[in-house]
Design a protein around this motif. Structure first.
Motif, PDB file in Angstrom:
ATOM      1  N   PHE A  31       0.838  -1.196   0.000  1.00 30.46           N
ATOM      2  CA  PHE A  31       0.000   0.000   0.000  1.00 30.46           C
ATOM      3  C   PHE A  31       0.874   1.248   0.000  1.00 30.46           C
ATOM      4  N   GLU A  32       0.260   2.354  -0.374  1.00 28.28           N
ATOM      5  CA  GLU A  32       0.969   3.625  -0.457  1.00 28.28           C
ATOM      6  C   GLU A  32       0.412   4.590   0.574  1.00 28.28           C
ATOM      7  N   LYS A  33       1.321   5.298   1.223  1.00 27.29           N
ATOM      8  CA  LYS A  33       0.968   6.378   2.150  1.00 27.29           C
ATOM      9  C   LYS A  33       1.749   7.614   1.712  1.00 27.29           C
ATOM     10  N   ASP A  34       1.569   8.691   2.430  1.00 23.00           N
ATOM     11  CA  ASP A  34       2.265   9.931   2.081  1.00 23.00           C
ATOM     12  C   ASP A  34       3.785   9.770   2.045  1.00 23.00           C
ATOM     13  N   ASP A  35       4.315   8.883   2.882  1.00 24.68           N
ATOM     14  CA  ASP A  35       5.769   8.713   2.956  1.00 24.68           C
ATOM     15  C   ASP A  35       6.298   7.626   2.016  1.00 24.68           C
ATOM     16  N   GLY A  36       5.459   7.093   1.138  1.00 25.86           N
ATOM     17  CA  GLY A  36       5.920   6.102   0.165  1.00 25.86           C
ATOM     18  C   GLY A  36       5.150   4.798   0.245  1.00 25.86           C
ATOM     19  N   TYR A  37       5.687   3.790  -0.400  1.00 28.18           N
ATOM     20  CA  TYR A  37       5.060   2.471  -0.428  1.00 28.18           C
ATOM     21  C   TYR A  37       5.472   1.650   0.793  1.00 28.18           C
ATOM     22  N   HIS A  38       4.582   0.791   1.203  1.00 30.41           N
ATOM     23  CA  HIS A  38       4.831  -0.096   2.338  1.00 30.41           C
ATOM     24  C   HIS A  38       4.445  -1.515   1.940  1.00 30.41           C
ATOM     25  N   VAL A  39       5.193  -2.484   2.456  1.00 32.32           N
ATOM     26  CA  VAL A  39       4.906  -3.888   2.221  1.00 32.32           C
ATOM     27  C   VAL A  39       4.805  -4.564   3.586  1.00 32.32           C
ATOM     28  N   ILE A  40       3.708  -5.290   3.791  1.00 33.39           N
ATOM     29  CA  ILE A  40       3.505  -5.976   5.061  1.00 33.39           C
ATOM     30  C   ILE A  40       3.194  -7.447   4.819  1.00 33.39           C
TER      31      ILE A  40
END
Length: 75
Positions: A31-40
């Motif tokens: 997913f993407e947030k203001d600070d970039g992409y994240h992988v969980i």
């Protein structure tokens, strides 16, 4: 949500503990947030108690960590 599976490892997991198959294939959330992409993802080793199964799942954990590390380098 991405689903990832290595059939030969999945077969070994199912042989050792058919109930552990409920967690297969492994899932990665991206997913993407203001600070970039994240992988969980859930670390497969954390889901079981059996020491033999943990050894097999350790290879899955290493692969998932490698995938995430490489993906985050692209971020």
């Amino acid at each position: 949500i991405l689903e990832i599976c290595n059939p030969s490892i999945a077969k070994e997991v199912l042989f050792l503990d058919p109930i552990a198959g409920i967690n297969l294939p492994c899932k990665l959330g991206v997913f993407e947030k203001d600070d970039g992409y994240h992988v969980i993802y859930m670390d497969p080793e954390s889901l079981v108690e059996d020491k033999h199964l943990k050894i097999v799942l350790a290879s899955i954990s290493r692969s998932l960590n490698s995938i995430v590390d490489k993906a985050m380098q692209l971020n």
